[in-house]
Design a protein around this motif. Structure first.
Motif, mmCIF file in Angstrom:
data_model
loop_
_atom_site.group_PDB
_atom_site.id
_atom_site.type_symbol
_atom_site.label_atom_id
_atom_site.label_comp_id
_atom_site.label_asym_id
_atom_site.label_seq_id
_atom_site.Cartn_x
_atom_site.Cartn_y
_atom_site.Cartn_z
ATOM 1 N N HIS A 102 -0.612 -24.247 7.435
ATOM 2 C CA HIS A 102 -0.953 -25.427 6.652
ATOM 3 C C HIS A 102 0.305 -26.243 6.332
ATOM 4 C CE1 HIS A 102 -2.611 -28.015 3.585
ATOM 5 N NE2 HIS A 102 -1.756 -27.559 2.694
ATOM 6 N N TRP B 46 -6.217 -31.732 10.924
ATOM 7 C CA TRP B 46 -5.324 -30.811 10.217
ATOM 8 C C TRP B 46 -3.915 -31.369 10.047
ATOM 9 C CZ3 TRP B 46 -0.994 -29.120 12.887
ATOM 10 C CH2 TRP B 46 -0.995 -29.364 14.265
ATOM 11 N N MET C 67 -7.607 -26.153 10.029
ATOM 12 C CA MET C 67 -8.320 -26.667 8.868
ATOM 13 C C MET C 67 -8.825 -25.528 7.988
ATOM 14 S SD MET C 67 -9.190 -29.202 7.035
ATOM 15 C CE MET C 67 -8.751 -30.584 8.114
#
Length: 405
Positions: free
Chosen positions: A265, A197, A242
């Protein structure tokens, strides 16, 4: 052979990291000295601010150390990948021993999924980006009809069987009649089987791990004739980070997302960024809504779970995740407080969109750490004393459907 000076530096770096002094620890690892006034002595290493007793325990700490991807010019065995900080081989080995000694599961799981009447099959998917194994649960009531699909992304050190056992998603999928896809992250992609990620190349649409997972999802939908308007993604820790990346990059594929103990994110693109974000915002992009200001926002409905005593991924990340899904929520959320019998209390904050539909749910589990709320001890990183995240996520998911072009 690691001499006494090197060993001492490793111990000091460990104490610095536990005390939240990430940059000083990294400087020390690279051969420098801690900045003046920041030395971590036994007397001051744990004093002041929030210390993280589980700094090197599991789930996302190891996800910052990866084995290099196959390429013409490989990095030395003992070095971090090119975007991370270089550490001498001998030091890295000792550093991993420090970390590995603490990276023990909270339970000793059997990782055996309770037998279900449906089929739990193994497969492998390959596209132009790469390949991943997966497991797929198909409920016994499936006869070719267009069922919903839930994509479940495991945390670091886990695998599909472990994650299925801990979350018990297959049991609920059997009751609710939906399929469940568990992509598997191999050690060849990440030393601790974490989804990457925190890497820029794995934060993009049509590239990296998001492209592999999205294309795998599409293939499963096509192969089994599933309902493309009812496709959902959820994850734990690195898997949750993710999952939110997939919601940001593939909002046309996923109708809703579940983020358990995860991160926003785009808040990390390196080792220091990742550790900083995990510890509550000490990294360059870890504070406030900078990620949202940079353009990361989504209209995908989201349900978020986080324990307020999580020492692996700081609880403040739950609010930062929520901020990235705020584009459609309206003022005046509803707040519900409750308590599981003989278990944890919780606060559930619900936001609605302009149509009055539930768009965002934030579940704060009081007294819970870095573990799947309400999960089974047959899997790792679960807390049976919390409200059932699996049940609540599936309920939330099935309220939402993707508009079809």
């Amino acid at each position: 052979m690691i001499d006494a000076t090197m060993s001492k530096r490793m111990e000091e770096a460990t104490r610095l990291t536990r005390a939240g002094k990430l940059h000083e620890a990294m400087a020390l690892l690279q051969g420098g000295e801690p900045e003046a006034g920041h030395e971590a002595t036994p007397d001051n290493a744990y004093r002041g601010g929030n210390t993280f007793d589980g700094t090197w325990q599991v789930i996302d700490k190891e996800d910052t150390v990866t084995e290099p991807e196959p390429e013409p010019a490989k990095s030395p065995t003992g070095a971090f990948t090119p975007n991370d900080i270089k550490v001498p081989s001998a030091w890295r080995d000792k550093w991993m021993k420090f970390r590995g000694g603490m990276a023990q599961p909270e339970q000793a799981p059997s990782a055996s999924e309770e037998p279900q009447p449906g089929a739990f099959t193994t497969g492998r998917f390959t596209n132009h980006v790469g390949a991943r194994d997966y497991k797929l649960y198909i409920p016994s009531g499936y006869t070719g009809q267009a069922l919903p699909l839930v994509v479940m992304l495991h945390g670091c050190t886990q695998n599909p069987d472990d994650f299925a056992a801990g979350t018990e998603m297959n049991r609920l999928a059997e009751e609710q009649q939906c399929c469940v896809l568990y992509p598997a992250q191999p050690m060849t992609a990440n030393h601790s089987k974490c989804w990457n990620w925190f890497k820029a190349e794995d934060q993009q649409r049509e590239g990296g791990e998001p492209a592999i997972i999205a294309d795998m999802t599409r293939q499963i939908i096509d192969t089994h004739g599933l309902d493309g308007s009812r496709v959902y993604v959820a994850g734990l820790s690195a898997g949750a980070a993710m999952a939110t990346t997939l919601a940001m990059t593939y909002p046309d594929l996923f109708a809703a997302v579940g983020v358990h103990s995860g991160l926003p994110h785009g808040v990390a693109q390196s080792l220091p960024d990742a550790l900083g974000a995990m510890q509550g915002g000490t990294g360059p992009l870890g504070g406030g809504n900078q990620a949202k200001g940079a353009g990361w926002a989504s209209d995908v409905p989201a349900i978020i779970f986080h324990g307020d005593r999580d020492t692996t991924v700081h609880p403040s990340n739950a609010e930062r995740v929520a901020a990235q899904y705020s584009t459609s929520r309206q003022a005046g959320p509803t707040v519900e407080k409750g308590k599981v019998a003989n278990g944890h209390g919780y606060t559930c904050t619900t936001h609605h969109n302009a149509k009055g539909e539930t768009h965002l749910e934030q579940w704060q589990v009081h007294g819970a750490g870095h573990a799947w709320s309400g999960g089974s001890t047959k899997g790792s990183y679960t807390d049976p004393k919390g409200p059932g995240a699996t049940k609540e996520m599936l309920r939330f998911f099935l309220q939402h459907q993707q508009a079809q072009a």
